[in-house]
Design an enzyme around this catalytic site. Structure first.
Site, PDB file in Angstrom:
ATOM      1  N   LYS A 106      16.071  42.648  31.556  1.00  0.00           N
ATOM      2  CA  LYS A 106      17.490  42.380  30.672  1.00  0.00           C
ATOM      3  C   LYS A 106      17.120  41.651  29.432  1.00  0.00           C
ATOM      4  O   LYS A 106      16.474  40.523  29.383  1.00  0.00           O
ATOM      5  CB  LYS A 106      18.318  41.836  31.479  1.00  0.00           C
TER       6      LYS A 106
HETATM    7  C1  E4P Z   1      26.269  42.349  33.339  1.00  0.00           C
HETATM    8  O1  E4P Z   1      25.208  42.576  33.401  1.00  0.00           O
HETATM    9  C2  E4P Z   1      26.883  41.085  33.189  1.00  0.00           C
HETATM   10  O2  E4P Z   1      26.162  40.210  34.036  1.00  0.00           O
HETATM   11  C3  E4P Z   1      28.159  41.028  33.520  1.00  0.00           C
HETATM   12  O3  E4P Z   1      28.910  42.115  34.052  1.00  0.00           O
HETATM   13  C4  E4P Z   1      29.092  39.953  32.576  1.00  0.00           C
HETATM   14  O4  E4P Z   1      30.291  39.900  33.077  1.00  0.00           O
HETATM   15  P1  E4P Z   1      31.534  39.030  32.752  1.00  0.00           P
HETATM   16  O5  E4P Z   1      31.928  39.301  31.334  1.00  0.00           O
HETATM   17  O6  E4P Z   1      32.580  38.953  33.911  1.00  0.00           O
HETATM   18  O7  E4P Z   1      30.804  37.414  32.782  1.00  0.00           O
END
Ligand code: E4P
Length: 217
Positions: free
Chosen positions: A83
């Protein structure tokens, strides 16, 4: 539509994987920082639990560091997806890793223009954050609709991974729009099961059955 768990917690992931409805896992530095133990070992354990892609995020902000970390993450397990954030360096790292055959998830995406860049750089997944957009009075789901349309128009193979899901309606709307994946915290996946009429209906079925079978002859 695929359902991923957005968590670094081994117990939560195990419990959901046991239900047979989990297609993958996403993590981020904030989620992994909450868990005890070495994050690399935790990612390896997650790969043993779930038969699908597991995203692990780089924390470097320069392309050389992202590539070094990306290679380390990819070596942990065949299921790992690297990522990277949607920055200039992130897009360069995505292009290089994708060319090497490493799957990349481009994260922290908040506009259709950014999603177009991720697709052009060969990302396997793009992660638009719907909940964080809703938090600033901008429709997260409208962004998903735009990205799905753009990717369909040009047949980009990049999968739309709806991230930052906060409630079941995000998931239902994502599925209606044709998004490829939703990644959700365990609590939101739990909410998908709930409907008061299911609980009321089951209680009545069981009571009726018990009454009929407890009648003395
Ligand atoms: C996605 O890959 C992120 O880890 C995640 O969905 C972020 O979510 P949040 O906005 O609830 O922290």
């Amino acid at each position: 539509m695929k359902l991923f768990v957005d968590s670094g917690n081994i117990k939560d992931i195990e419990a959901l994987a046991a239900l047979g409805i989990v297609d993958g896992v996403t993590t981020n530095p904030s989620l992994l920082a909450r868990e005890p133990g070495d994050y690399r070992e935790n990612l390896k354990k997650i790969c043993q639990i779930v038969n699908g892609p597991v995203s692990g995020e780089v924390v470097s902000t320069d392309v050389a560091g992202m590539l070094r970390e990306g290679h380390e993450i990819a070596r942990l397990d065949d299921r790992m997806v690297v990522k990277v954030p949607l920055t200039r360096d992130g897009i360069r790292a995505c292009k290089t890793l994708a060319t090497e055959g490493i799957r990349v998830n481009v994260t922290l995406v908040f506009s259709a223009a950014q999603a177009l860049l991720a697709a052009k750089a060969g990302a396997t997944f793009v992660s638009p954050f719907v909940g964080r957009l809703d938090d600033v009075s901008t429709s997260g789901m409208e962004l998903i609709r735009q990205i799905v349309t753009i990717y369909d128009n040009y047949e980009f193979p990049t999968e739309v991974l709806v991230a930052s899901c906060r409630h079941p309606l995000h998931i239902v709307e994502a599925a209606t729009m044709g998004a490829d994946v939703c990644t959700c915290p365990p609590a939101v996946i739990d909410q998908l099961f709930n409907h008061p009429l299911t609980a009321i209906g089951l209680e009545k079925f069981l009571k009726d059955w018990e009454r009929a079978h407890s009648v003395k002859v």
